[in-house]
Design an enzyme around this catalytic site. Structure first.
Site, mmCIF file in Angstrom:
data_model
loop_
_atom_site.group_PDB
_atom_site.id
_atom_site.type_symbol
_atom_site.label_atom_id
_atom_site.label_comp_id
_atom_site.label_asym_id
_atom_site.label_seq_id
_atom_site.Cartn_x
_atom_site.Cartn_y
_atom_site.Cartn_z
ATOM 1 N N ILE A 293 0.879 -0.997 0.021
ATOM 2 C CA ILE A 293 0.099 0.103 -0.447
ATOM 3 C C ILE A 293 0.912 1.101 0.168
ATOM 4 O O ILE A 293 0.636 2.193 -0.060
ATOM 5 C CB ILE A 293 -0.883 -0.094 1.197
ATOM 6 C CG1 ILE A 293 -0.400 0.072 2.132
ATOM 7 C CG2 ILE A 293 -2.125 -0.993 1.317
ATOM 8 C CD1 ILE A 293 -0.986 -0.221 4.065
ATOM 9 N N PHE A 294 2.282 0.883 0.170
ATOM 10 C CA PHE A 294 2.955 2.182 0.097
ATOM 11 C C PHE A 294 4.261 1.709 -0.255
ATOM 12 O O PHE A 294 4.865 0.843 0.576
ATOM 13 C CB PHE A 294 2.451 2.986 2.041
ATOM 14 C CG PHE A 294 3.950 4.156 1.510
ATOM 15 C CD1 PHE A 294 4.140 5.474 0.751
ATOM 16 C CD2 PHE A 294 5.342 3.721 2.589
ATOM 17 C CE1 PHE A 294 4.804 6.154 1.016
ATOM 18 C CE2 PHE A 294 6.221 5.668 2.473
ATOM 19 C CZ PHE A 294 5.911 6.502 1.505
ATOM 20 N N ALA B 113 24.734 5.140 14.807
ATOM 21 C CA ALA B 113 23.397 3.315 13.852
ATOM 22 C C ALA B 113 23.662 4.045 12.204
ATOM 23 O O ALA B 113 23.122 5.555 12.075
ATOM 24 C CB ALA B 113 22.168 2.807 14.718
ATOM 25 N N GLU C 10 22.895 15.216 4.814
ATOM 26 C CA GLU C 10 23.120 16.182 4.233
ATOM 27 C C GLU C 10 21.886 16.375 5.420
ATOM 28 O O GLU C 10 21.478 17.630 5.604
ATOM 29 C CB GLU C 10 22.818 16.574 3.384
ATOM 30 C CG GLU C 10 21.910 16.284 2.286
ATOM 31 C CD GLU C 10 21.849 16.544 1.194
ATOM 32 O OE1 GLU C 10 20.978 16.668 0.225
ATOM 33 O OE2 GLU C 10 22.447 16.747 0.322
ATOM 34 N N GLU D 208 21.632 14.910 8.037
ATOM 35 C CA GLU D 208 21.507 15.307 9.823
ATOM 36 C C GLU D 208 22.326 16.185 10.566
ATOM 37 O O GLU D 208 23.950 16.380 10.189
ATOM 38 C CB GLU D 208 22.615 13.479 10.070
ATOM 39 C CG GLU D 208 22.478 12.339 9.701
ATOM 40 C CD GLU D 208 23.383 11.182 9.489
ATOM 41 O OE1 GLU D 208 22.664 10.113 9.908
ATOM 42 O OE2 GLU D 208 24.533 11.134 8.993
ATOM 43 N N SER E 40 11.116 -4.557 16.321
ATOM 44 C CA SER E 40 9.738 -5.149 16.950
ATOM 45 C C SER E 40 8.646 -5.864 16.084
ATOM 46 O O SER E 40 8.200 -5.321 15.089
ATOM 47 C CB SER E 40 9.090 -3.228 16.950
ATOM 48 O OG SER E 40 7.316 -3.604 17.712
ATOM 49 N N PRO E 41 8.647 -6.839 16.636
ATOM 50 C CA PRO E 41 8.252 -8.368 15.445
ATOM 51 C C PRO E 41 6.770 -8.248 15.104
ATOM 52 O O PRO E 41 6.293 -9.268 14.483
ATOM 53 C CB PRO E 41 8.796 -9.455 15.638
ATOM 54 C CG PRO E 41 9.737 -9.034 17.444
ATOM 55 C CD PRO E 41 9.332 -8.001 16.752
ATOM 56 N N GLY E 42 6.583 -7.633 15.856
ATOM 57 C CA GLY E 42 4.390 -7.782 15.642
ATOM 58 C C GLY E 42 4.041 -6.710 14.332
ATOM 59 O O GLY E 42 3.208 -7.259 14.472
#
Length: 175
Positions: free
Chosen positions: A12-13, A74, A136, A138, A111-113
């Site tokens: 859907i996206f 990260a 650029e 950050e 968050s595997p849900g």
């Protein structure tokens, strides 16, 4: 063990960082349910320890929570990039440091849900400062904290990012 069989999947996206899809699944009892899934690229994070035995953190604004937070360096893995390469690249880009030693610590789902986002966590040592190379979009401040400071940050709720909590608790409790 119960499994869910996907009988239909609809995107859907499609975005730069995430894709959204709705899956129709058949349950063990032959009933059907909808599952909304956020597809997210894998990422690497790094516990970077300097020569003073301090952990490097970055402070940056996160629009999703409308606040500044402290995080371990990260970022999302590039196409064909290995997790350790991503961790070293992000360390250099966000803090200006390069590492002589890097070791894998954990791999985990955020968050595997509802999402398949996986983070690879590494520890880096023998750091050398070179220069920063922010993306650029950050705007980052780097700080270094001792184990005692890290422990206080966790205990007082100043660290509320899951990957950083995992990283800090690992480092605080390391032998």
């Amino acid at each position: 063990m119960n499994t869910e069989i996907t009988v239909k999947s609809e995107k859907i996206f499609e975005g730069r960082m995430i894709n959204l899809r709705v899956d129709t699944v058949e349950l063990e009892n032959q009933k059907y349910a909808k599952r909304e899934i956020v597809e997210h690229k894998s990422a690497s994070a790094i516990v970077a320890i300097n020569d003073k035995n301090e952990m490097l953190l970055v402070r940056q604004y996160r629009k999703a929570i409308e606040d500044f937070i402290y995080e371990v360096p990260a970022g999302i893995m590039n196409i064909a990039e290995e997790p350790d390469e991503c961790a070293l690249r992000e360390l250099k880009e966000e803090t200006g440091y390069e590492a002589d030693i890097i070791n894998s610590i954990f791999e985990f789902y955020t968050s595997p849900g509802f999402t398949n986002e996986k983070i690879y966590l590494f520890k880096a040592e023998n750091l050398t400062f070179t220069s920063t190379k922010f993306d650029e979009d950050e705007f980052i401040e780097t700080i270094a904290v001792s184990k005692e400071e890290a422990k206080k940050m966790v205990e007082t709720g100043r660290i509320n990012d899951s990957k950083t909590l995992i990283a800090m608790l690992y480092w605080i409790n390391e032998n």
